[in-house]
Design an enzyme around this catalytic site. Structure first.
Site, short mmCIF file in Angstrom:
data_model
loop_
_atom_site.label_atom_id
_atom_site.label_comp_id
_atom_site.label_asym_id
_atom_site.label_seq_id
_atom_site.Cartn_x
_atom_site.Cartn_y
_atom_site.Cartn_z
N ARG A 1 45.03 36.91 40.34
CA ARG A 1 44.72 36.05 39.20
C ARG A 1 44.58 36.84 37.90
O ARG A 1 43.73 36.56 37.06
CB ARG A 1 43.46 35.21 39.47
CG ARG A 1 43.56 34.37 40.73
CD ARG A 1 44.70 33.35 40.66
NE ARG A 1 44.84 32.64 41.92
CZ ARG A 1 45.71 32.98 42.88
NH1 ARG A 1 46.51 34.02 42.72
NH2 ARG A 1 45.78 32.28 43.99
N GLU B 1 37.89 30.77 38.51
CA GLU B 1 39.34 30.94 38.40
C GLU B 1 39.87 30.03 37.30
O GLU B 1 40.79 30.38 36.57
CB GLU B 1 40.01 30.59 39.73
CG GLU B 1 41.51 30.67 39.72
CD GLU B 1 42.12 30.44 41.10
OE1 GLU B 1 43.09 29.66 41.19
OE2 GLU B 1 41.62 31.01 42.08
N SER C 1 41.66 24.90 42.34
CA SER C 1 40.65 25.81 42.87
C SER C 1 39.78 26.33 41.72
O SER C 1 40.28 26.96 40.79
CB SER C 1 41.33 26.96 43.60
OG SER C 1 40.37 27.82 44.16
#
Length: 298
Positions: free
Chosen positions: A170, A290, A220
């Site tokens: 990420r 995230e 998410s």
């Protein structure tokens, strides 16, 4: 700043545009100025103008892994949704920033090119996917990314090779340097279409079984903490189903927060903070978001 419509009469520009129309959570305040370029040249013009006039600039892709605060965003929003072309060049695919990742994976399938199967259910845009090195089910964008065309914050056009596109979980060079993605080139491999389709069907079934696709959400919410799974920690903290306002920790997957009706961005952020606090107190684990959170409080 409102004189952008006079400065760029050939570019689609809206004032005080509600951003809840553009986010998967269906939340968010207004953009002062909302710009929708149809070409790379138009995007470059606006970026350079904002830099020269010290106007705050925010890039908006598909709004899928994003929470925009209820006070909205000051300055200019550059929405790249109209840059959607996807083309093939031998075993490579070139997709523009606003192209959907799902559509790019489907294009690869139609061309019998393998490598983007993991992306068949990721709802983001190409630009957003490169920015956060999106991934799922063992695959990441960086696995197949060969090159990218970007704009710097000054409006300078740059071509980045694979070696310049460092990526991790990420994370990407693009995010680190705050580049604006214009297009991406993916190196794929020829494969029988039925085998690609079978893999996509398998991943789609897994996604539908585990994820709360029936509600608006930002995907998410938390990164995977080392040695743990965020969803499991949240579930074991007794938070599954917990509600603040119109936001709920999903009953289907505790790693997701869904809009069960009338949620605000503040509801989302309050629930995220509550989940982080509870998991920290119970397991001494810090959950890092995230999802990207931008904008101003109301």
């Amino acid at each position: 700043m409102n004189n952008l419509q006079t400065q760029f009469p050939h570019i689609a520009i809206k004032l005080n545009e509600p951003l809840s129309k553009y986010t998967y959570t269906k939340t968010g305040g207004e953009a002062d100025v909302f710009v929708m370029p149809k070409t790379i040249e138009e995007a470059q013009e606006v970026v350079a103008y904002c830099h020269q006039n010290k106007i705050p600039l925010t890039i908006l892709g598909n709004g899928s892994n994003l929470i925009i605060k209820d006070g909205g965003i000051r300055g200019v929003i550059l929405h790249l949704d109209l840059l959607q072309t996807i083309e093939r060049n031998n075993t490579q695919i070139i997709a523009m920033s606003g192209a959907k990742l799902i559509d790019t994976a489907k294009f690869a399938l139609d061309e019998s090119l393998s490598g983007l199967e993991f992306a068949c259910g990721i709802p983001g845009s190409i630009g957003g996917a490169l920015h956060m090195n999106a991934g799922a089910y063992g695959g990441e964008i960086s696995d197949v990314l060969e090159a990218a065309t970007v704009l710097t914050q000054t409006g300078e056009l740059k071509k980045l090779k694979r070696s310049e596109l460092k990526a991790a979980y990420r994370f990407s060079t693009i995010a680190e340097k705050n580049y604006i993605v214009l297009d991406a080139t993916f190196s794929l491999a020829l494969e029988e279409k039925n085998l690609i389709q079978a893999k996509m069907d398998e991943l789609t079934a897994a996604r539908e079984a585990k994820q709360p696709l029936e509600y608006p959400s930002c995907g998410s919410v938390f990164k995977r903490p080392p040695g743990h799974f965020a969803g499991k920690l949240i579930q074991d903290s007794g938070l599954q189903g917990h509600i603040i306002g119109g936001a709920q920790v999903s009953l289907k997957h505790a790693g997701f927060i869904v809009n069960i009706g009338g949620a605000t961005a503040t509801d989302y952020m309050n629930l995220i903070a509550y989940v982080q606090k509870t998991v920290r107190e119970k397991f001494d684990v810090e959950l890092e978001t995230e999802v990207k959170i931008i904008g101003e409080d109301k």
